[in-house]
Design a protein around this motif. Sequence first.
Motif, short mmCIF file in Angstrom:
data_model
loop_
_atom_site.label_atom_id
_atom_site.label_comp_id
_atom_site.label_asym_id
_atom_site.label_seq_id
_atom_site.Cartn_x
_atom_site.Cartn_y
_atom_site.Cartn_z
N ILE A 174 -15.92 -4.99 -2.12
CA ILE A 174 -15.06 -5.93 -2.83
C ILE A 174 -14.53 -5.27 -4.11
O ILE A 174 -15.27 -4.58 -4.81
CB ILE A 174 -15.82 -7.22 -3.19
CG1 ILE A 174 -16.25 -7.96 -1.92
CG2 ILE A 174 -14.97 -8.14 -4.07
CD1 ILE A 174 -17.10 -9.18 -2.18
N THR A 175 -13.26 -5.47 -4.38
CA THR A 175 -12.65 -4.99 -5.63
C THR A 175 -12.29 -6.20 -6.48
O THR A 175 -11.67 -7.15 -5.99
CB THR A 175 -11.38 -4.17 -5.35
OG1 THR A 175 -11.75 -3.01 -4.60
CG2 THR A 175 -10.71 -3.74 -6.64
N SER A 176 -12.66 -6.17 -7.74
CA SER A 176 -12.22 -7.21 -8.67
C SER A 176 -11.26 -6.60 -9.69
O SER A 176 -11.30 -5.40 -9.97
CB SER A 176 -13.40 -7.88 -9.37
OG SER A 176 -14.14 -6.95 -10.13
N GLU A 177 -10.40 -7.43 -10.20
CA GLU A 177 -9.34 -6.99 -11.12
C GLU A 177 -9.29 -7.94 -12.31
O GLU A 177 -9.41 -9.16 -12.15
CB GLU A 177 -8.00 -7.01 -10.38
CG GLU A 177 -6.77 -6.84 -11.25
CD GLU A 177 -5.51 -7.26 -10.52
OE1 GLU A 177 -4.75 -8.09 -11.07
OE2 GLU A 177 -5.27 -6.77 -9.39
N TYR A 178 -9.13 -7.39 -13.49
CA TYR A 178 -8.88 -8.22 -14.66
C TYR A 178 -7.85 -7.52 -15.55
O TYR A 178 -7.68 -6.30 -15.49
CB TYR A 178 -10.17 -8.49 -15.44
CG TYR A 178 -10.94 -7.26 -15.86
CD1 TYR A 178 -10.71 -6.64 -17.08
CD2 TYR A 178 -11.91 -6.71 -15.02
CE1 TYR A 178 -11.41 -5.51 -17.46
CE2 TYR A 178 -12.62 -5.58 -15.39
CZ TYR A 178 -12.36 -4.99 -16.61
OH TYR A 178 -13.06 -3.86 -16.98
N GLU A 179 -7.16 -8.30 -16.34
CA GLU A 179 -6.08 -7.77 -17.17
C GLU A 179 -6.52 -7.72 -18.62
O GLU A 179 -7.16 -8.64 -19.13
CB GLU A 179 -4.83 -8.65 -17.05
CG GLU A 179 -3.62 -8.10 -17.79
CD GLU A 179 -2.37 -8.93 -17.59
OE1 GLU A 179 -1.31 -8.52 -18.09
OE2 GLU A 179 -2.47 -9.99 -16.95
N VAL A 180 -6.16 -6.63 -19.28
CA VAL A 180 -6.41 -6.47 -20.71
C VAL A 180 -5.05 -6.46 -21.41
O VAL A 180 -4.20 -5.62 -21.12
CB VAL A 180 -7.17 -5.18 -21.01
CG1 VAL A 180 -7.44 -5.06 -22.52
CG2 VAL A 180 -8.48 -5.13 -20.24
#
Length: 234
Positions: free
Chosen positions: A173-179
Amino acid sequence: MNFLKAEWRKLAIINYEINPEILLPYLPIGTELDFYKGRCYVSLVGFMFLNTKLLGFPIPFHRNFEEVNLRFYVKKKENGVWKRGVVFIKEIVPKPALSFVANAVYKENYHTMPMKNQIHEKEGELLIRYSWKDKSWHSIQIMADSTPKPMEKNSEFEFITEHYFGFTKKENITSEYEVCHPKWDCYTIKDHQLDIDFQNIYGNDFECLNHQEPVSVMLAEGSKIEVRTKKYIS
């Protein structure tokens, strides 16, 4: 939704060229390595985390602290547009609660170690030093001009600092978040000193960095930042 608000300040960035094959086991599904002029980079980054708030609330005794991380650069195409981001090998912070929250919520590889910093400005010079202790002390030290200047367009500094997403690999699983943050000013480097055992801190895959000189050394002023709640992309 903003999970975290803070300031990232005085980012000391030590860049190395690395064989891309070393990074492939760490590459999250759905992403690919991002290169600068044909070079694959890893960066050791030390900085101050200031005025930290989680979900809008300050956490007592956990607002201001150091962080040091080792990261590399990736990109992911979504709806025909490239999202550029980073993947962290390991992030070091001085307080166990910080590691617990980051590992539990963002599944990052945070570790707790004793840390200290020195930030000193005198006679037009800025001294930055970040230190952390495993079995022995490791450190990054940079001397720079004390007046920051705007980044140059299409520069190496722009490539390193303009990656606005974090991607995390956890099994399949890949998770993504924005900075979110504005463009950062940079300082002119005058001298640097490094005392780091990459193999001891980051494992055998990164032992090669013990025998290399950095491709470049940078110091970014930083800014206020916001980290948005993660989403799963695969």
